[in-house]
Design a protein around this motif. Sequence first.
Motif, PDB file in Angstrom:
ATOM      1  N   ALA A 106      38.719  37.458  54.278  1.00 38.87           N
ATOM      2  CA  ALA A 106      37.724  37.482  54.268  1.00 38.87           C
ATOM      3  C   ALA A 106      37.838  38.432  52.817  1.00 38.87           C
ATOM      4  CB  ALA A 106      36.652  37.737  55.523  1.00 38.87           C
ATOM      5  N   VAL A 107      38.684  39.626  52.677  1.00 34.87           N
ATOM      6  CA  VAL A 107      38.829  40.062  51.533  1.00 34.87           C
ATOM      7  C   VAL A 107      39.512  39.785  50.118  1.00 34.87           C
ATOM      8  CG1 VAL A 107      39.254  42.476  50.801  1.00 34.87           C
ATOM      9  CG2 VAL A 107      38.207  42.087  52.960  1.00 34.87           C
ATOM     10  N   SER A 108      40.837  39.293  51.328  1.00 39.47           N
ATOM     11  CA  SER A 108      41.641  38.221  50.288  1.00 39.47           C
ATOM     12  C   SER A 108      41.498  36.942  49.264  1.00 39.47           C
ATOM     13  CB  SER A 108      42.816  38.516  51.044  1.00 39.47           C
ATOM     14  OG  SER A 108      42.833  37.686  51.981  1.00 39.47           O
ATOM     15  N   THR A 109      40.691  36.447  50.322  1.00 45.67           N
ATOM     16  CA  THR A 109      39.836  35.569  49.739  1.00 45.67           C
ATOM     17  C   THR A 109      38.539  35.368  48.157  1.00 45.67           C
ATOM     18  OG1 THR A 109      39.791  34.064  51.918  1.00 45.67           O
ATOM     19  CG2 THR A 109      38.525  33.837  49.876  1.00 45.67           C
ATOM     20  N   ASN A 110      38.306  36.640  48.481  1.00 45.56           N
ATOM     21  CA  ASN A 110      36.957  36.940  47.364  1.00 45.56           C
ATOM     22  C   ASN A 110      37.916  37.857  46.629  1.00 45.56           C
ATOM     23  OD1 ASN A 110      34.531  36.211  48.843  1.00 45.56           O
ATOM     24  ND2 ASN A 110      34.810  38.195  50.173  1.00 45.56           N
ATOM     25  N   VAL A 111      39.060  38.305  46.624  1.00 44.68           N
ATOM     26  CA  VAL A 111      39.373  39.503  45.547  1.00 44.68           C
ATOM     27  C   VAL A 111      40.664  38.287  44.684  1.00 44.68           C
ATOM     28  CG1 VAL A 111      41.013  41.344  45.170  1.00 44.68           C
ATOM     29  CG2 VAL A 111      39.359  41.436  46.481  1.00 44.68           C
ATOM     30  N   CYS A 112      40.677  37.631  45.555  1.00 47.97           N
ATOM     31  CA  CYS A 112      41.780  36.407  45.145  1.00 47.97           C
ATOM     32  C   CYS A 112      41.307  35.409  43.823  1.00 47.97           C
ATOM     33  CB  CYS A 112      42.194  35.102  46.169  1.00 47.97           C
ATOM     34  SG  CYS A 112      43.904  33.887  45.935  1.00 47.97           S
ATOM     35  N   ALA A 113      40.248  35.200  43.910  1.00 44.04           N
ATOM     36  CA  ALA A 113      39.434  34.554  42.747  1.00 44.04           C
ATOM     37  C   ALA A 113      40.413  35.256  41.635  1.00 44.04           C
ATOM     38  CB  ALA A 113      38.242  34.912  42.232  1.00 44.04           C
ATOM     39  N   LEU A 114      40.769  36.749  41.169  1.00 38.51           N
ATOM     40  CA  LEU A 114      41.190  37.145  39.856  1.00 38.51           C
ATOM     41  C   LEU A 114      42.180  36.832  39.772  1.00 38.51           C
ATOM     42  CD1 LEU A 114      40.451  41.045  40.311  1.00 38.51           C
ATOM     43  CD2 LEU A 114      38.802  38.960  39.169  1.00 38.51           C
ATOM     44  N   PRO A 115      42.945  37.060  40.404  1.00 33.72           N
ATOM     45  CA  PRO A 115      44.961  36.307  40.051  1.00 33.72           C
ATOM     46  C   PRO A 115      44.778  34.712  40.298  1.00 33.72           C
ATOM     47  CG  PRO A 115      44.753  36.270  42.243  1.00 33.72           C
ATOM     48  CD  PRO A 115      43.525  37.309  41.462  1.00 33.72           C
ATOM     49  N   VAL A 116      43.982  34.094  40.511  1.00 35.49           N
ATOM     50  CA  VAL A 116      43.400  32.151  40.675  1.00 35.49           C
ATOM     51  C   VAL A 116      43.078  32.096  39.683  1.00 35.49           C
ATOM     52  CG1 VAL A 116      42.803  30.474  41.305  1.00 35.49           C
ATOM     53  CG2 VAL A 116      43.154  31.729  43.199  1.00 35.49           C
ATOM     54  N   GLY A 117      42.721  32.341  38.827  1.00 35.31           N
ATOM     55  CA  GLY A 117      42.517  32.097  37.480  1.00 35.31           C
ATOM     56  C   GLY A 117      42.966  32.450  36.923  1.00 35.31           C
ATOM     57  N   THR A 118      43.532  33.072  36.328  1.00 34.02           N
ATOM     58  CA  THR A 118      44.565  33.836  35.704  1.00 34.02           C
ATOM     59  C   THR A 118      45.775  32.650  35.337  1.00 34.02           C
ATOM     60  OG1 THR A 118      44.214  36.291  35.910  1.00 34.02           O
ATOM     61  CG2 THR A 118      46.633  35.886  34.970  1.00 34.02           C
ATOM     62  N   VAL A 119      46.072  32.625  36.935  1.00 33.92           N
ATOM     63  CA  VAL A 119      47.744  31.701  37.187  1.00 33.92           C
ATOM     64  C   VAL A 119      47.186  30.134  36.466  1.00 33.92           C
ATOM     65  CG1 VAL A 119      48.532  30.750  38.902  1.00 33.92           C
ATOM     66  CG2 VAL A 119      48.684  32.475  38.831  1.00 33.92           C
ATOM     67  N   LEU A 120      45.455  29.711  36.784  1.00 28.11           N
ATOM     68  CA  LEU A 120      44.797  28.516  36.826  1.00 28.11           C
ATOM     69  C   LEU A 120      45.202  28.184  35.421  1.00 28.11           C
ATOM     70  CD1 LEU A 120      44.454  25.685  37.426  1.00 28.11           C
ATOM     71  CD2 LEU A 120      42.438  26.584  38.396  1.00 28.11           C
ATOM     72  N   ASP A 121      44.458  29.166  34.281  1.00 27.01           N
ATOM     73  CA  ASP A 121      44.499  29.522  32.864  1.00 27.01           C
ATOM     74  C   ASP A 121      45.708  29.191  32.422  1.00 27.01           C
ATOM     75  OD1 ASP A 121      41.512  28.757  32.985  1.00 27.01           O
ATOM     76  OD2 ASP A 121      41.319  31.488  32.549  1.00 27.01           O
ATOM     77  N   ARG A 122      46.711  30.017  32.112  1.00 26.93           N
ATOM     78  CA  ARG A 122      47.898  30.396  31.951  1.00 26.93           C
ATOM     79  C   ARG A 122      49.111  28.843  33.202  1.00 26.93           C
ATOM     80  NH1 ARG A 122      50.772  35.279  31.076  1.00 26.93           N
ATOM     81  NH2 ARG A 122      49.012  35.700  29.867  1.00 26.93           N
ATOM     82  N   PHE A 123      49.048  28.376  33.719  1.00 24.37           N
ATOM     83  CA  PHE A 123      50.425  27.408  33.630  1.00 24.37           C
ATOM     84  C   PHE A 123      49.379  25.853  34.155  1.00 24.37           C
ATOM     85  CE2 PHE A 123      51.697  31.843  34.462  1.00 24.37           C
ATOM     86  CZ  PHE A 123      52.772  31.688  34.346  1.00 24.37           C
ATOM     87  N   GLY A 124      48.285  26.445  34.300  1.00 28.47           N
ATOM     88  CA  GLY A 124      47.410  24.992  35.268  1.00 28.47           C
ATOM     89  C   GLY A 124      47.696  24.634  36.174  1.00 28.47           C
ATOM     90  N   PRO A 125      46.350  23.591  36.954  1.00 27.71           N
ATOM     91  CA  PRO A 125      46.784  23.289  38.158  1.00 27.71           C
ATOM     92  C   PRO A 125      47.656  22.968  39.428  1.00 27.71           C
ATOM     93  CG  PRO A 125      46.240  21.526  37.139  1.00 27.71           C
ATOM     94  CD  PRO A 125      46.085  22.600  36.046  1.00 27.71           C
ATOM     95  N   ARG A 126      48.878  22.213  38.975  1.00 25.23           N
ATOM     96  CA  ARG A 126      50.011  21.937  39.259  1.00 25.23           C
ATOM     97  C   ARG A 126      50.743  22.975  39.861  1.00 25.23           C
ATOM     98  NH1 ARG A 126      53.625  17.632  37.551  1.00 25.23           N
ATOM     99  NH2 ARG A 126      51.985  16.650  38.349  1.00 25.23           N
ATOM    100  N   ILE A 127      51.261  24.134  39.277  1.00 22.62           N
ATOM    101  CA  ILE A 127      51.054  25.222  39.220  1.00 22.62           C
ATOM    102  C   ILE A 127      50.831  26.085  40.469  1.00 22.62           C
ATOM    103  CG2 ILE A 127      52.937  27.467  38.785  1.00 22.62           C
ATOM    104  CD1 ILE A 127      54.266  25.367  37.930  1.00 22.62           C
ATOM    105  N   ALA A 128      49.257  25.743  39.994  1.00 23.25           N
ATOM    106  CA  ALA A 128      48.457  27.352  40.831  1.00 23.25           C
ATOM    107  C   ALA A 128      48.358  26.449  42.434  1.00 23.25           C
ATOM    108  CB  ALA A 128      47.186  26.664  40.608  1.00 23.25           C
TER     109      ALA A 128
END
Length: 563
Positions: A124-146
Amino acid sequence: MALNDQRRSSTGGFDPWRGQSPAGSERRRLSFNPVAQWDPPVTHEEPPVGVVETSKSKRIAQVAVAAIYCLLAAGPVFGYAAIKPVLVQEGVYRETCTKQELRDGVWVCYEQELRLNLMFTVAAVSTNVCALPVGTVLDRFGPRIASLVGVAFLTLGSLFMAFAAELPFDGYIPGYFFLALGGPFVFISSFQLSNTFPKYSGSILALLTGAFDTSSAIFLGYRLLYQGTNGSFTPKKFFLCYLVVPVFILLAQIFLMPAQSYKTISELVAQVEEEPPSATINGDHRTPGRRRGRESVTSEITALLGPKKADKRVAVEDKRANQSGVYGAMHGKTALQQVLSPWFVLITLFTVVQMLRINYFVATVRTQYTELLHSHSAGVQVNEFFDVALPLGGVIAVPLIGIVLDHTSTPFALALLVGLATLIGAFGVIREMWAAYANVCVFVIYRPLYYTAVSDYSAKVFGFATFGKVYGLVICLAGLFNFTQAALDTLTHRTFGNDPVPVNIILLVTALFVGILLVGFVWRKSYTLSREKLEEEAEDAREVLMPDADEDAVEGTHHNGTA
């Protein structure tokens, strides 16, 4: 999962909230990055994909496939209450039990309960904290890489869970951890598909959010299969079969899904506005062709949005913004100023307490009601009802969420949350079966409403320019605080002799106190902001009328003088 604010984000160019933002974000690309600034795209990034460049049938297929794999992979770890009995029956962490507990034949012993609940807490903790790296990867590399990162995590999680019993170390906690990490990468990457059909963006986001909520039923299905085969379909067999899911997502990303996010409506509008129809290239006049291309894009935008006029859409959204009562309260402030304000502190405290209550209930529903009802069979009955109600509640709550957040004020929505949370706390101390069922019914509706209302509050109060950073920090802090769930387990088992009532009362009183502070503050500020707005409108009206009055006075003096 932030349905209301995401719905508005998907139609950026026609969103009056963005238009009013001091940051002028309506011309910027929709960002999922909670930590980065609203910077222009750097040169190495690929531009977003135009919706008009993809066939309608392919876009339909993309949405349908995304809904399927979100149903299978977005949040199965929240079905922990369903898979926990399987793990207990398989003897997971049974070696931690004392000899006395084994002689007594307890269903789950103290240390075993703590280790199993820690597995869910970490997820549960990792799911919430994961929002930070997900946003970074998604913005920089796009939805496919994410999404491919999510595929890797889901694969690792499945393999750890399948072979955990054979590993020389504890494989269950890392296995569940990787499954929890994979979900957000796959789920959040699918949000941009709401731009495939902007006219139905809200419905698409509701579909994807519903798939996320329903994904908790995956482990329910497995538990039923496990019980139906008398335990012969072991966790190892199930998680090896589950490897089909990351393979399915991998194939979909390679052969069907876009590598980059679809353009928002605002970007399509900007494309039309920034390309003059009479432009030339190197002296080669291409006016007719460029005009036809411009007209084609314009007609596509009209088709995508539907017959409803943009100004009418703006009027509707503007009415909703005004109805909120607190819209724009912290717009134009820096992220640091917003974080240091009571608006942030109170919503963070409220989120911390409520998220802890929610995840603690999910992890301990069976053991709580076994003690409350003094019957293991009654606890099992409540647990099984909860396993079915949790995914269904997420789907049923979608229209309620829309009504509450779109047609009522923010103070009312927060007061409703506090009222429902208090009701859940009250039901949680009543030792009756009817109270158990009532508690579960209210809980499964409250959970998605709470998550969406917090994101809606953040969007309206703090604005979209800092939404990712501020909302991401709220969820991150609340997630980290979930580690205190182990302390609640210790209090329940050791201090209060397995009786959950004292801990439930502590949570009830704490949540009610923080909730009253939050609602009182927001209601007072709503009243103040409303008065300030009326005073500004009155001042503007005087500024408009006074020149006419002065002109009339001058004309009257002139006529009197000539007479």
